[in-house]
Design a protein around this motif. Structure first.
Motif, PDB file in Angstrom:
ATOM      1  N   LEU A 215      -5.962  -5.775  -3.793  1.00  0.00           N
ATOM      2  CA  LEU A 215      -5.429  -4.415  -3.845  1.00  0.00           C
ATOM      3  C   LEU A 215      -6.527  -3.367  -3.806  1.00  0.00           C
ATOM      4  CD1 LEU A 215      -2.583  -5.040  -6.408  1.00  0.00           C
ATOM      5  CD2 LEU A 215      -2.264  -4.100  -4.107  1.00  0.00           C
ATOM      6  N   GLU A 216      -7.670  -3.680  -4.348  1.00  0.00           N
ATOM      7  CA  GLU A 216      -8.790  -2.733  -4.294  1.00  0.00           C
ATOM      8  C   GLU A 216      -9.212  -2.487  -2.848  1.00  0.00           C
ATOM      9  OE1 GLU A 216     -11.645  -4.384  -6.973  1.00  0.00           O
ATOM     10  OE2 GLU A 216     -10.749  -3.412  -8.734  1.00  0.00           O
ATOM     11  N   LYS A 217      -9.028  -3.512  -2.030  1.00  0.00           N
ATOM     12  CA  LYS A 217      -9.297  -3.336  -0.595  1.00  0.00           C
ATOM     13  C   LYS A 217      -8.127  -2.611   0.078  1.00  0.00           C
ATOM     14  CE  LYS A 217     -12.123  -7.534  -0.391  1.00  0.00           C
ATOM     15  NZ  LYS A 217     -12.217  -8.913   0.136  1.00  0.00           N
ATOM     16  N   ALA A 218      -6.915  -2.921  -0.361  1.00  0.00           N
ATOM     17  CA  ALA A 218      -5.736  -2.308   0.253  1.00  0.00           C
ATOM     18  C   ALA A 218      -5.679  -0.808   0.026  1.00  0.00           C
ATOM     19  CB  ALA A 218      -4.467  -2.971  -0.285  1.00  0.00           C
ATOM     20  N   ILE A 219      -6.146  -0.355  -1.142  1.00  0.00           N
ATOM     21  CA  ILE A 219      -6.085   1.090  -1.414  1.00  0.00           C
ATOM     22  C   ILE A 219      -7.166   1.856  -0.641  1.00  0.00           C
ATOM     23  CG2 ILE A 219      -5.057   0.773  -3.703  1.00  0.00           C
ATOM     24  CD1 ILE A 219      -7.772   1.308  -4.934  1.00  0.00           C
ATOM     25  N   GLU A 220      -8.043   1.122   0.009  1.00  0.00           N
ATOM     26  CA  GLU A 220      -9.068   1.748   0.845  1.00  0.00           C
ATOM     27  C   GLU A 220      -8.715   1.643   2.335  1.00  0.00           C
ATOM     28  OE1 GLU A 220     -11.598   3.434  -0.317  1.00  0.00           O
ATOM     29  OE2 GLU A 220     -11.212   2.946  -2.417  1.00  0.00           O
ATOM     30  N   HIS A 221      -7.774   0.769   2.659  1.00  0.00           N
ATOM     31  CA  HIS A 221      -7.454   0.512   4.068  1.00  0.00           C
ATOM     32  C   HIS A 221      -6.562   1.623   4.623  1.00  0.00           C
ATOM     33  CE1 HIS A 221      -5.997  -1.513   7.686  1.00  0.00           C
ATOM     34  NE2 HIS A 221      -7.000  -2.395   7.529  1.00  0.00           N
ATOM     35  N   GLU A 222      -6.833   2.017   5.808  1.00  0.00           N
ATOM     36  CA  GLU A 222      -6.131   3.124   6.441  1.00  0.00           C
ATOM     37  C   GLU A 222      -4.619   2.920   6.492  1.00  0.00           C
ATOM     38  OE1 GLU A 222      -5.914   6.857   7.943  1.00  0.00           O
ATOM     39  OE2 GLU A 222      -7.742   5.833   7.246  1.00  0.00           O
ATOM     40  N   LYS A 223      -4.189   1.688   6.767  1.00  0.00           N
ATOM     41  CA  LYS A 223      -2.764   1.433   6.926  1.00  0.00           C
ATOM     42  C   LYS A 223      -2.015   1.301   5.603  1.00  0.00           C
ATOM     43  CE  LYS A 223      -2.740  -0.753  11.492  1.00  0.00           C
ATOM     44  NZ  LYS A 223      -2.349  -1.957  12.255  1.00  0.00           N
ATOM     45  N   THR A 224      -2.715   1.025   4.514  1.00  0.00           N
ATOM     46  CA  THR A 224      -2.025   0.772   3.236  1.00  0.00           C
ATOM     47  C   THR A 224      -2.384   1.753   2.124  1.00  0.00           C
ATOM     48  OG1 THR A 224      -3.764  -0.856   2.751  1.00  0.00           O
ATOM     49  CG2 THR A 224      -1.665  -1.692   3.614  1.00  0.00           C
ATOM     50  N   LYS A 225      -3.354   2.599   2.351  1.00  0.00           N
ATOM     51  CA  LYS A 225      -3.803   3.485   1.257  1.00  0.00           C
ATOM     52  C   LYS A 225      -2.780   4.543   0.867  1.00  0.00           C
ATOM     53  CE  LYS A 225      -6.437   6.714   4.168  1.00  0.00           C
ATOM     54  NZ  LYS A 225      -5.711   7.947   3.810  1.00  0.00           N
ATOM     55  N   ASP A 226      -1.845   4.836   1.751  1.00  0.00           N
ATOM     56  CA  ASP A 226      -0.843   5.846   1.436  1.00  0.00           C
ATOM     57  C   ASP A 226       0.553   5.261   1.278  1.00  0.00           C
ATOM     58  OD1 ASP A 226      -2.623   8.029   1.465  1.00  0.00           O
ATOM     59  OD2 ASP A 226      -2.544   8.106   3.655  1.00  0.00           O
ATOM     60  N   LEU A 227       0.612   3.958   1.001  1.00  0.00           N
ATOM     61  CA  LEU A 227       1.900   3.305   0.775  1.00  0.00           C
ATOM     62  C   LEU A 227       2.231   3.287  -0.710  1.00  0.00           C
ATOM     63  CD1 LEU A 227       1.708   0.191   3.136  1.00  0.00           C
ATOM     64  CD2 LEU A 227       2.919   2.346   3.547  1.00  0.00           C
ATOM     65  N   ALA A 228       3.435   3.699  -1.050  1.00  0.00           N
ATOM     66  CA  ALA A 228       3.862   3.659  -2.462  1.00  0.00           C
ATOM     67  C   ALA A 228       3.792   2.229  -2.989  1.00  0.00           C
ATOM     68  CB  ALA A 228       5.285   4.201  -2.589  1.00  0.00           C
ATOM     69  N   GLU A 229       4.089   1.272  -2.126  1.00  0.00           N
ATOM     70  CA  GLU A 229       4.078  -0.134  -2.542  1.00  0.00           C
ATOM     71  C   GLU A 229       2.687  -0.573  -2.971  1.00  0.00           C
ATOM     72  OE1 GLU A 229       6.151  -4.168  -0.910  1.00  0.00           O
ATOM     73  OE2 GLU A 229       5.003  -2.992   0.538  1.00  0.00           O
ATOM     74  N   THR A 230       1.677  -0.150  -2.242  1.00  0.00           N
ATOM     75  CA  THR A 230       0.291  -0.509  -2.585  1.00  0.00           C
ATOM     76  C   THR A 230      -0.054  -0.022  -3.987  1.00  0.00           C
ATOM     77  OG1 THR A 230      -0.371  -0.335  -0.257  1.00  0.00           O
ATOM     78  CG2 THR A 230      -2.126  -0.246  -1.913  1.00  0.00           C
ATOM     79  N   TRP A 231       0.247   1.241  -4.242  1.00  0.00           N
ATOM     80  CA  TRP A 231      -0.103   1.829  -5.530  1.00  0.00           C
ATOM     81  C   TRP A 231       0.781   1.293  -6.657  1.00  0.00           C
ATOM     82  CZ3 TRP A 231      -4.562   4.140  -6.171  1.00  0.00           C
ATOM     83  CH2 TRP A 231      -5.210   4.629  -5.038  1.00  0.00           C
ATOM     84  N   THR A 232       2.000   0.931  -6.342  1.00  0.00           N
ATOM     85  CA  THR A 232       2.873   0.323  -7.351  1.00  0.00           C
ATOM     86  C   THR A 232       2.297  -1.005  -7.814  1.00  0.00           C
ATOM     87  OG1 THR A 232       4.852   1.379  -6.446  1.00  0.00           O
ATOM     88  CG2 THR A 232       5.187  -0.570  -7.821  1.00  0.00           C
TER      89      THR A 232
END
Length: 388
Positions: free
Chosen positions: A56-73
């Motif tokens: 997830l630490e990588k996902a919150i930096e990735h362009e496609k997933t950094k603005d997804l509510a699911e990622t931050w949830t």
């Protein structure tokens, strides 16, 4: 009672193009952790939880997933669970990340697709605050305990466990206004197992805060909800007597006397109420009944002795102001002194029970002043002066 339960995670499907490998990996790893956690052994899933965190630490930096509510949830969920597992200072860091991620997730979740998982997150965060509060309570840090339990209500508003614990911690921290704030919320919750006690405590807390009106209000509410509860009935009676509502409370006292005829305090309260309404005959009967149950009841002896003494004084004064023949006058004066003598056993008994009661000594002194016994008056004066 509504309690804090860690809910079951809902694994929501996501649009294929928004799913990157890191988010998928995190969800899969967190799913494994929750399965172990549901069996009561979350420690065994620590590796999966850390794997999820790293992904997830990588996902919150990735362009496609950094603005997804699911990622931050999921990032919030993972950090919240890490905080529960970690007993070191690092736990606070995980919580900070979880709270920040929660706010981010809420702001992004405009279509509410993550609402159920956010609800699970709230339960985890509340559980962590509950654990912190219990730890602070055990170390007698009631202010910190209150703060933790109160923080838990941020995530689970209205949770009865957290309301009760935060109120209880506030009471022990002597922050009665905060205790009232929490307990008042519990009053309407009939299903709360300690509802009766809460109403009683609210009444007492208002009294401690000097708000007699609200103290009576909640005592009366308690009597309405729990008509057979002796403690609430007594609270209601005592408060009304304190507030000078003697006339209105006589019926309530008699109702309780009928239910509990051997309760000396109820008869004593009835004596106070009748006396305040100038019903001397019934007041005297009530005090005598209290003393029949307990001859060593100090306050009943004081009040009955004083009541009879005043009755004698009233008779004496009326006689002195009446147009009577000498023989009639002498007969009425003798009645007055007979009444004074009826008071003596109770006046003496009160002093015998508590030789340091200024009121008991003063009443006895009044008797000897009437009898013009200077030696006794001087003796009692000395005893009273020694106590003041």
């Amino acid at each position: 009672m509504k309690s804090i339960l860690l809910g079951t995670l809902v694994l929501t499907a996501s649009v294929a193009f928004s799913q990157t490998s890191n988010l998928r990996k995190a969800k899969a790893s967190y799913d494994k952790f929750t399965q172990v956690k549901s069996m009561g052994t979350p420690e065994l899933g620590a590796n999966d939880l850390n794997t999820a965190r790293e992904a997830l630490e990588k996902a919150i930096e990735h362009e496609k997933t950094k603005d997804l509510a699911e990622t931050w949830t999921y990032y919030a969920l993972v950090n919240a669970d890490l905080a529960l597992l970690d007993s070191t200072d690092a736990s606070d860091g995980y919580i900070k990340k979880a709270v920040e991620a929660r706010e981010k997730a809420i702001s992004l979740d405009t279509d509410k697709q993550n609402e159920q998982n956010l609800s699970v997150l709230n339960s985890i965060l509340a559980q962590r605050e509950l654990n912190s509060g219990v730890k602070a309570w055990d170390s007698q840090d009631f202010q910190a305990a209150y703060q933790a339990f109160n923080n838990g209500l941020t995530y689970l508003p209205g949770d009865t466990t957290l309301l009760y614990y935060s109120g209880l911690a506030a009471v022990n921290a002597q922050q009665y206004d905060k205790a009232l704030e929490k307990y008042v919320e519990l009053v309407p919750v009939d299903s709360f197992s300690n509802n009766r006690q809460i109403i009683l405590d609210v009444s007492r807390l208002y009294l401690m805060e000097g708000d007699t009106s609200n103290a009576i209000k909640y005592a009366e509410l308690g009597v309405q909800k729990y008509p057979n509860d002796k403690e609430l009935a007594t609270q209601n009676i005592e408060l009304n007597l304190m507030a000078g509502n003697e006339q209105g409370v006589i019926s309530a006292i008699n109702d309780q006397v009928a239910k509990d005829p051997d309760n000396k305090n109820l008869h004593y309260y009835l004596g106070i109420a009748y006396s305040a309404t100038n019903d001397v005959e019934n007041a005297e009967a009530a005090y005598r009944k209290a003393l029949e149950i307990d001859p060593n009841y100090l306050d009943a002896n004081i009040n009955l002795g004083g009541l009879i003494l005043n009755k004698g004084i009233d008779h004496f004064n009326k006689t002195n102001n009446a147009n009577l023949s000498q023989s009639e006058y002498d007969a009425e004066i003798k009645k007055a002194y007979d009444i004074f003598d009826q008071a003596l056993p109770y006046l003496e008994k009160a002093v015998e029970i508590d030789s340091k009661s200024v009121l008991a000594l003063s009443n006895l002194k009044k008797y000897y002043e009437i009898k013009e016994n200077k030696a006794k008056v001087d003796e009692l004066d000395q005893r009273i002066d020694a106590l003041q």
